[in-house]
Motif scaffolding. Structure first.
Motif, PDB file in Angstrom:
ATOM      1  N   ALA A   1     -12.323-142.745  18.879  1.00 57.90           N
ATOM      2  CA  ALA A   1     -11.167-143.650  18.775  1.00 57.90           C
ATOM      3  C   ALA A   1     -10.612-143.644  17.355  1.00 57.90           C
ATOM      4  N   GLY A   2     -11.480-143.763  16.377  1.00 61.14           N
ATOM      5  CA  GLY A   2     -11.025-143.772  14.991  1.00 61.14           C
ATOM      6  C   GLY A   2     -10.321-142.489  14.604  1.00 61.14           C
ATOM      7  N   GLU A   3     -10.865-141.364  15.034  1.00 64.17           N
ATOM      8  CA  GLU A   3     -10.260-140.074  14.691  1.00 64.17           C
ATOM      9  C   GLU A   3      -8.925-139.876  15.402  1.00 64.17           C
ATOM     10  N   VAL A   4      -8.860-140.270  16.672  1.00 64.92           N
ATOM     11  CA  VAL A   4      -7.615-140.142  17.421  1.00 64.92           C
ATOM     12  C   VAL A   4      -6.544-141.062  16.835  1.00 64.92           C
ATOM     13  N   LEU A   5      -6.911-142.299  16.569  1.00 67.33           N
ATOM     14  CA  LEU A   5      -5.930-143.254  16.043  1.00 67.33           C
ATOM     15  C   LEU A   5      -5.491-142.871  14.632  1.00 67.33           C
ATOM     16  N   GLN A   6      -6.361-142.215  13.883  1.00 72.42           N
ATOM     17  CA  GLN A   6      -5.971-141.725  12.557  1.00 72.42           C
ATOM     18  C   GLN A   6      -4.870-140.673  12.676  1.00 72.42           C
ATOM     19  N   LYS A   7      -4.924-139.849  13.707  1.00 70.36           N
ATOM     20  CA  LYS A   7      -3.868-138.843  13.927  1.00 70.36           C
ATOM     21  C   LYS A   7      -2.542-139.532  14.225  1.00 70.36           C
ATOM     22  N   PHE A   8      -2.566-140.580  15.045  1.00 67.65           N
ATOM     23  CA  PHE A   8      -1.330-141.316  15.320  1.00 67.65           C
ATOM     24  C   PHE A   8      -0.773-141.920  14.031  1.00 67.65           C
ATOM     25  N   THR A   9      -1.648-142.427  13.187  1.00 69.94           N
ATOM     26  CA  THR A   9      -1.224-143.004  11.911  1.00 69.94           C
ATOM     27  C   THR A   9      -0.665-141.921  10.989  1.00 69.94           C
ATOM     28  N   ASN A  10      -1.370-140.816  10.871  1.00 63.33           N
ATOM     29  CA  ASN A  10      -0.932-139.725   9.986  1.00 63.33           C
ATOM     30  C   ASN A  10       0.453-139.212  10.359  1.00 63.33           C
ATOM     31  N   TYR A  11       0.716-139.141  11.655  1.00 62.27           N
ATOM     32  CA  TYR A  11       2.002-138.623  12.121  1.00 62.27           C
ATOM     33  C   TYR A  11       3.028-139.728  12.370  1.00 62.27           C
TER      34      TYR A  11
ATOM     35  N   VAL B   1       0.381-145.469  26.244  1.00 65.11           N
ATOM     36  CA  VAL B   1      -0.492-144.772  27.192  1.00 65.11           C
ATOM     37  C   VAL B   1      -1.348-145.809  27.908  1.00 65.11           C
ATOM     38  N   TYR B   2      -1.905-145.408  29.006  1.00 66.96           N
ATOM     39  CA  TYR B   2      -2.734-146.299  29.796  1.00 66.96           C
ATOM     40  C   TYR B   2      -4.217-145.992  29.559  1.00 66.96           C
ATOM     41  N   GLU B   3      -5.001-147.033  29.591  1.00 64.20           N
ATOM     42  CA  GLU B   3      -6.456-146.918  29.414  1.00 64.20           C
ATOM     43  C   GLU B   3      -7.033-145.826  30.315  1.00 64.20           C
ATOM     44  N   LYS B   4      -6.562-145.739  31.549  1.00 62.28           N
ATOM     45  CA  LYS B   4      -7.079-144.762  32.509  1.00 62.28           C
ATOM     46  C   LYS B   4      -6.814-143.324  32.072  1.00 62.28           C
ATOM     47  N   ASN B   5      -5.875-143.135  31.151  1.00 61.52           N
ATOM     48  CA  ASN B   5      -5.547-141.792  30.677  1.00 61.52           C
ATOM     49  C   ASN B   5      -6.295-141.412  29.404  1.00 61.52           C
ATOM     50  N   LEU B   6      -7.200-142.278  28.980  1.00 64.60           N
ATOM     51  CA  LEU B   6      -8.069-141.996  27.830  1.00 64.60           C
ATOM     52  C   LEU B   6      -9.488-141.799  28.336  1.00 64.60           C
ATOM     53  N   THR B   7     -10.183-140.843  27.771  1.00 66.22           N
ATOM     54  CA  THR B   7     -11.571-140.635  28.153  1.00 66.22           C
ATOM     55  C   THR B   7     -12.372-141.909  27.901  1.00 66.22           C
ATOM     56  N   PRO B   8     -13.330-142.232  28.765  1.00 68.39           N
ATOM     57  CA  PRO B   8     -14.178-143.415  28.520  1.00 68.39           C
ATOM     58  C   PRO B   8     -14.871-143.363  27.159  1.00 68.39           C
ATOM     59  N   ASP B   9     -15.097-142.157  26.642  1.00 66.74           N
ATOM     60  CA  ASP B   9     -15.709-142.006  25.313  1.00 66.74           C
ATOM     61  C   ASP B   9     -14.863-142.652  24.213  1.00 66.74           C
ATOM     62  N   PHE B  10     -13.573-142.754  24.454  1.00 67.07           N
ATOM     63  CA  PHE B  10     -12.686-143.379  23.473  1.00 67.07           C
ATOM     64  C   PHE B  10     -13.136-144.804  23.160  1.00 67.07           C
ATOM     65  N   PHE B  11     -13.657-145.478  24.162  1.00 69.27           N
ATOM     66  CA  PHE B  11     -14.024-146.886  24.015  1.00 69.27           C
ATOM     67  C   PHE B  11     -15.472-147.090  23.561  1.00 69.27           C
ATOM     68  N   GLU B  12     -16.160-146.002  23.265  1.00 73.45           N
ATOM     69  CA  GLU B  12     -17.499-146.037  22.671  1.00 73.45           C
ATOM     70  C   GLU B  12     -17.326-145.779  21.174  1.00 73.45           C
TER      71      GLU B  12
ATOM     72  N   ARG C   1      -4.481-138.114  35.602  1.00 70.86           N
ATOM     73  CA  ARG C   1      -5.676-137.536  34.989  1.00 70.86           C
ATOM     74  C   ARG C   1      -5.827-138.064  33.566  1.00 70.86           C
ATOM     75  N   ILE C   2      -6.940-137.755  32.957  1.00 67.71           N
ATOM     76  CA  ILE C   2      -7.164-138.134  31.569  1.00 67.71           C
ATOM     77  C   ILE C   2      -6.321-137.220  30.681  1.00 67.71           C
ATOM     78  N   LEU C   3      -5.527-137.819  29.811  1.00 68.89           N
ATOM     79  CA  LEU C   3      -4.655-137.058  28.914  1.00 68.89           C
ATOM     80  C   LEU C   3      -5.303-136.811  27.555  1.00 68.89           C
ATOM     81  N   ILE C   4      -6.114-137.748  27.104  1.00 70.13           N
ATOM     82  CA  ILE C   4      -6.740-137.605  25.787  1.00 70.13           C
ATOM     83  C   ILE C   4      -8.257-137.638  25.957  1.00 70.13           C
ATOM     84  N   GLN C   5      -8.849-136.446  25.823  1.00 70.97           N
ATOM     85  CA  GLN C   5     -10.300-136.316  25.859  1.00 70.97           C
ATOM     86  C   GLN C   5     -10.848-135.905  24.499  1.00 70.97           C
ATOM     87  N   SER C   6      -9.947-135.472  23.609  1.00 72.71           N
ATOM     88  CA  SER C   6     -10.372-134.960  22.313  1.00 72.71           C
ATOM     89  C   SER C   6      -9.265-135.181  21.289  1.00 72.71           C
ATOM     90  N   ILE C   7      -9.588-134.915  20.043  1.00 72.15           N
ATOM     91  CA  ILE C   7      -8.591-135.023  18.975  1.00 72.15           C
ATOM     92  C   ILE C   7      -7.460-134.025  19.226  1.00 72.15           C
TER      93      ILE C   7
END
Length: 119
Positions: free
Chosen positions: A63-73, A46-57, A20-26
């Protein structure tokens, strides 16, 4: 959710997959980061299939907000998938620039992702 552990250069890397999709939101990203960090991992694949398609829009900034969380932590991330199917020049540029660094990488295979994590 399945987690496969990899060790490279004394770094513990979690290869995370699911049906299933694991990341649909921040919030989903934060929960996953916390879960993986709590289990003692330094980085995540993680695999592309586990990210919401919105991530790639990129227009919606998810994408920027999610990746910022990975950077912050300070949780390195590699995303494995087939990215050539996306016709967005801005997304392709984003992937190209991300792959120049160490924090976030996009790879075509698990082997490429692990190679990127080894740097």
């Amino acid at each position: 959710m399945n987690i496969i552990s990899h060790t490279i250069n004394n770094k513990e890397i979690a290869e995370v997959s699911a049906e299933r999709i694991l990341i649909q939101s921040i919030e989903d990203a934060l929960d996953l980061i916390g879960n993986i960090y709590y289990q003692g991992f330094d980085a995540m694949i993680v695999y592309e299939k586990n990210l919401t398609p919105d991530f790639f829009e990129l227009k919606n900034k998810l994408a920027g907000e999610v990746l910022q969380k990975f950077t912050n932590y300070r949780m390195r991330l590699a995303v494995v998938g087939e990215f050539s199917k996306f016709d967005s020049k801005s997304l392709n540029d984003f992937i190209y620039e991300s792959n120049k660094g160490k924090q976030v990488n996009f790879a075509g295979s698990i082997e490429e992702a692990l190679e990127a994590m080894a740097k």
